[in-house]
Write a protein that holds these residues in place. Structure first.
Motif, mmCIF file in Angstrom:
data_model
loop_
_atom_site.group_PDB
_atom_site.id
_atom_site.type_symbol
_atom_site.label_atom_id
_atom_site.label_comp_id
_atom_site.label_asym_id
_atom_site.label_seq_id
_atom_site.Cartn_x
_atom_site.Cartn_y
_atom_site.Cartn_z
ATOM 1 N N GLU A 1 -4.712 6.015 3.250
ATOM 2 C CA GLU A 1 -5.822 5.831 2.336
ATOM 3 C C GLU A 1 -5.393 5.745 0.878
ATOM 4 O O GLU A 1 -6.180 6.013 -0.013
ATOM 5 N N THR A 2 -4.154 5.431 0.619
ATOM 6 C CA THR A 2 -3.762 5.286 -0.774
ATOM 7 C C THR A 2 -3.456 3.830 -1.079
ATOM 8 O O THR A 2 -3.022 3.072 -0.216
ATOM 9 N N TYR A 3 -3.714 3.453 -2.297
ATOM 10 C CA TYR A 3 -3.540 2.074 -2.734
ATOM 11 C C TYR A 3 -2.909 2.100 -4.114
ATOM 12 O O TYR A 3 -3.145 3.025 -4.885
ATOM 13 N N ASN A 4 -2.149 1.064 -4.411
ATOM 14 C CA ASN A 4 -1.549 0.985 -5.737
ATOM 15 C C ASN A 4 -2.407 0.097 -6.618
ATOM 16 O O ASN A 4 -2.540 -1.095 -6.367
ATOM 17 N N LEU A 5 -3.018 0.694 -7.631
ATOM 18 C CA LEU A 5 -3.866 -0.060 -8.546
ATOM 19 C C LEU A 5 -3.157 -0.229 -9.883
ATOM 20 O O LEU A 5 -2.374 0.621 -10.297
ATOM 21 N N ARG A 6 -3.448 -1.334 -10.529
ATOM 22 C CA ARG A 6 -2.865 -1.583 -11.838
ATOM 23 C C ARG A 6 -3.597 -0.738 -12.879
ATOM 24 O O ARG A 6 -4.815 -0.820 -12.995
ATOM 25 N N GLU A 7 -2.845 0.065 -13.593
ATOM 26 C CA GLU A 7 -3.452 0.923 -14.611
ATOM 27 C C GLU A 7 -3.508 0.160 -15.935
ATOM 28 O O GLU A 7 -2.510 -0.003 -16.621
ATOM 29 N N PRO B 1 3.078 -5.250 -15.583
ATOM 30 C CA PRO B 1 1.987 -4.335 -15.220
ATOM 31 C C PRO B 1 2.544 -3.006 -14.710
ATOM 32 O O PRO B 1 3.670 -2.935 -14.236
ATOM 33 N N ARG B 2 1.732 -1.986 -14.833
ATOM 34 C CA ARG B 2 2.088 -0.669 -14.285
ATOM 35 C C ARG B 2 1.068 -0.277 -13.232
ATOM 36 O O ARG B 2 -0.108 -0.592 -13.354
ATOM 37 N N TYR B 3 1.529 0.408 -12.230
ATOM 38 C CA TYR B 3 0.652 0.745 -11.114
ATOM 39 C C TYR B 3 0.609 2.246 -10.905
ATOM 40 O O TYR B 3 1.598 2.941 -11.153
ATOM 41 N N ILE B 4 -0.554 2.709 -10.475
ATOM 42 C CA ILE B 4 -0.659 4.104 -10.071
ATOM 43 C C ILE B 4 -1.151 4.134 -8.636
ATOM 44 O O ILE B 4 -1.732 3.170 -8.162
ATOM 45 N N ARG B 5 -0.905 5.237 -7.993
ATOM 46 C CA ARG B 5 -1.377 5.388 -6.621
ATOM 47 C C ARG B 5 -2.790 5.953 -6.657
ATOM 48 O O ARG B 5 -3.048 6.961 -7.303
ATOM 49 N N SER B 6 -3.716 5.257 -6.010
ATOM 50 C CA SER B 6 -5.094 5.699 -5.971
ATOM 51 C C SER B 6 -5.375 6.211 -4.560
ATOM 52 O O SER B 6 -4.831 5.673 -3.600
ATOM 53 N N PRO B 7 -6.216 7.197 -4.311
ATOM 54 C CA PRO B 7 -7.043 7.825 -5.331
ATOM 55 C C PRO B 7 -6.254 8.824 -6.171
ATOM 56 O O PRO B 7 -5.385 9.498 -5.678
ATOM 57 N N PRO C 1 -10.916 3.698 -2.668
ATOM 58 C CA PRO C 1 -9.751 3.965 -3.526
ATOM 59 C C PRO C 1 -9.106 2.693 -4.075
ATOM 60 O O PRO C 1 -8.329 2.758 -5.029
ATOM 61 N N ALA C 2 -9.417 1.538 -3.487
ATOM 62 C CA ALA C 2 -8.856 0.273 -3.976
ATOM 63 C C ALA C 2 -9.803 -0.434 -4.934
ATOM 64 O O ALA C 2 -9.439 -1.462 -5.515
ATOM 65 N N ALA D 1 -14.942 8.721 -10.168
ATOM 66 C CA ALA D 1 -14.347 7.538 -10.804
ATOM 67 C C ALA D 1 -15.280 6.329 -10.728
ATOM 68 O O ALA D 1 -15.301 5.493 -11.626
ATOM 69 N N LEU E 1 -8.831 0.687 -14.104
ATOM 70 C CA LEU E 1 -7.878 0.331 -13.044
ATOM 71 C C LEU E 1 -8.274 -1.007 -12.446
ATOM 72 O O LEU E 1 -9.446 -1.231 -12.146
ATOM 73 N N PRO F 1 -8.988 11.262 -12.364
ATOM 74 C CA PRO F 1 -8.708 10.998 -13.772
ATOM 75 C C PRO F 1 -8.559 12.311 -14.538
ATOM 76 O O PRO F 1 -9.045 13.344 -14.103
ATOM 77 N N ALA G 1 0.853 -1.189 0.000
ATOM 78 C CA ALA G 1 0.000 0.000 0.000
ATOM 79 C C ALA G 1 0.879 1.225 0.000
ATOM 80 O O ALA G 1 2.077 1.150 0.240
ATOM 81 N N GLY G 2 0.260 2.347 -0.287
ATOM 82 C CA GLY G 2 1.004 3.585 -0.295
ATOM 83 C C GLY G 2 1.369 3.994 1.116
ATOM 84 O O GLY G 2 0.910 3.417 2.100
ATOM 85 N N ALA G 3 2.194 5.032 1.217
ATOM 86 C CA ALA G 3 2.655 5.477 2.514
ATOM 87 C C ALA G 3 1.499 6.049 3.338
ATOM 88 O O ALA G 3 1.388 5.803 4.529
#
Lengths: 380, 113
Positions: free
Chosen positions: A29-35, B103-109, A58-59, A203, A43, B112, A24-26
């Motif tokens: 409430e952030t998560y790394n989703l595959r784009e 795969p590539r990842y972005i930080r959510s939220p 957010p996930a 989103a 995502l 867009p 997870a992000g630092a």
């Protein structure tokens, strides 16, 4: 959240072994989703986030055909209720919030979740496992909204749904849809304005999205502009060609004419291993497999896991959290031995559905539900 | 398999490193191999969708042709007489035998846009 040694190793091993993201992000409430696609906007949720009953917003995976509408929502946003109702009307969000509120906790899965596993590969977004999530949606029943409009005229058999998103090209078909009126009038079919207790974000379809529990994601139309009871189905590419499944499965790679297909609605039973991740390094010894299971038909009856690649199976324990349309968490205790370990999961539903070891191809790559297998390396 | 794993890690590290440099690598530059048809894809496809949607497909030249014909009907500005060359280009690099890209990842939220 505490992180056990085995979890840490699973995450670290996956990072090195399969190019997967950190857990997870630092920030909390952030998560790394595959784009999958930056534009429009698709995502996928990585599997390590499938360890909670509610998928944090957010996930939660994002699917769109044209991306969120530009400059959306307008300050004067309102929903039109038109077509075969006694008194067509326009409802602001305040009007809608004044109607009785209902909560529906349900899983939503894109019909194409798992498309990437079919051979030959169907064209389309190459989802693997993560185009699914489970959330609590709050909104108003469609039937209450139609009642507010004086009720439905007798000839209506479908509910037309028009969203605000569209392609930059005016020649590209719109994502105008319809669902049968009988499903629209179900007590659990709602227009949602909140997700997991917060106003529905753009989103995920805000400010207003159709929720059709148990049906494939394409039915849960986002960014609503209007709903309208009507005599016939809506027609267009996204009704007549896309989101359809063959009446009879045929040879791999061979297209099926649209008149030999039907809409994708209910989805077959499926389960996913969220821990460990495929390719992970895991400390040898006792290990608790974790994941989710869901079905559109009946409810999850039982989940089984295999620690020998599917040769033998043992029961998993279902989580205590339940809701009619929601997924179930499951856990199973296994032993990780040094070297390769292949774990599988399969679920059974009360309608008699069970997950297969192999699956026949379909042209759009819908409804993948072959049982999930992960292979990890056990450390001494 | 081991080489693939290390290549993935290298790609991941490279992605993070590249993100810290002044020059942003566009997804078109990153994903589309050089070819006379590349400029056509860059110019005519991205109005409606990013090239990530193109580069994740693993389909035959016949299926690419069908996609281009569909896009033509949907208002693509790609000149119709380029369809054959572009289908051939895409099928050369994004066919059923092409390995999957990492795969590539972005930080959510993330909003867009």
């Amino acid at each position: 959240m505490s992180v056990s040694r085995s979890t840490f190793l699973a995450g670290a091993g996956a990072l090195a072994g399969a190019g997967l993201p950190p857990l997870a992000g630092a920030a909390a409430e952030t998560y790394n989703l595959r784009e999958l696609v930056a534009k429009p906007y698709d995502l996928e949720t990585p599997l390590q986030y499938f360890r909670t009953f509610i998928t944090p917003t957010p996930a939660f995976f994002v699917r769109s055909h044209f991306g969120p509408p530009v400059d959306w929502p307008p300050a004067d946003f309102a929903l039109k209720v038109e077509g075969l109702v006694q008194k067509p009307l326009t409802l602001t969000l305040a009007d809608i919030r004044a109607l009785p509120a209902y909560d529906v906790t349900c899983f939503i899965q894109c019909a194409g979740n798992g498309r990437a596993f079919y051979r030959p590969r169907p064209a389309g977004a190459q989802w693997t496992w993560g185009a699914v999530g489970n959330a609590r949606f709050t909104g108003v029943r469609v039937k209450d909204v139609l009642a507010r409009a004086g009720g439905v005229q007798g000839a209506a058999a479908h509910l037309g749904v028009v969203p605000a998103d569209h392609s930059p090209s005016p020649q590209t078909p719109l994502f105008n849809r319809s669902i049968p009126l009988s499903k629209a009038l179900d007590d659990d079919t709602i227009l949602a304005y909140a997700m997991n207790g917060e106003p529905l974000d753009v989103a995920h379809g805000g400010p207003l999205r159709l929720i059709v529990p148990g049906w494939a994601g394409d039915n849960h139309v986002k960014w609503l502009l209007s709903i309208s009871p009507q005599v016939d189905e809506t027609h267009g590419f996204y009704m007549d060609t896309a989101y359809r499944y063959p009446d009879q499965l045929g040879e791999p790679g061979v297209p099926v004419p649209p008149d030999k297909t039907h809409h994708v609605t209910e989805m077959p039973v499926k389960s996913i291993i969220a821990n460990p991740l495929d390719g992970a390094l895991v400390a040898g010894g006792p290990f608790t497999l974790e994941g989710v299971a869901f079905t559109s038909r009946g409810e999850i009856d039982r989940v089984e896991v295999s620690a020998d690649g599917g040769a033998s199976w043992q029961p998993a324990t279902l989580g205590s959290e339940k809701a009619k349309w929601a997924w179930r968490l499951w856990q199973a205790d296994v032993k990780v031995v040094p070297g390769p370990n292949t774990f599988c999961v399969r679920a059974f539903d009360t309608a008699g559905g069970e997950q297969p070891a192999h699956q026949q191809w379909n042209p759009s790559g819908y409804f993948w539900n072959v049982y999930h297998t992960v292979t990890v390396r056990g450390l001494r | 398999m081991r080489i693939t794993a290390w290549a993935s890690l290298a790609a991941l590290l490279l992605a993070f490193t590249a993100g810290g440099t002044a020059r942003a690598v566009s997804s078109a530059d990153r994903l589309l191999p050089d070819d006379p048809s590349k400029a056509l894809v860059v110019e005519h496809c991205q109005e409606c969708h990013s090239v990530t949607l193109i580069a994740q497909q693993r389909i035959s030249e016949k299926a690419w042709t069908a996609e281009l014909v569909k896009m033509e009907k949907w208002g693509s500005t790609l000149p119709a007489d380029s369809n054959a060359a572009v289908a051939s280009y895409l099928a050369k690099y994004f066919n059923p035998d092409t390995p999957d890209a990492p795969p590539r990842y972005i930080r959510s939220p993330k909003q867009p846009g």
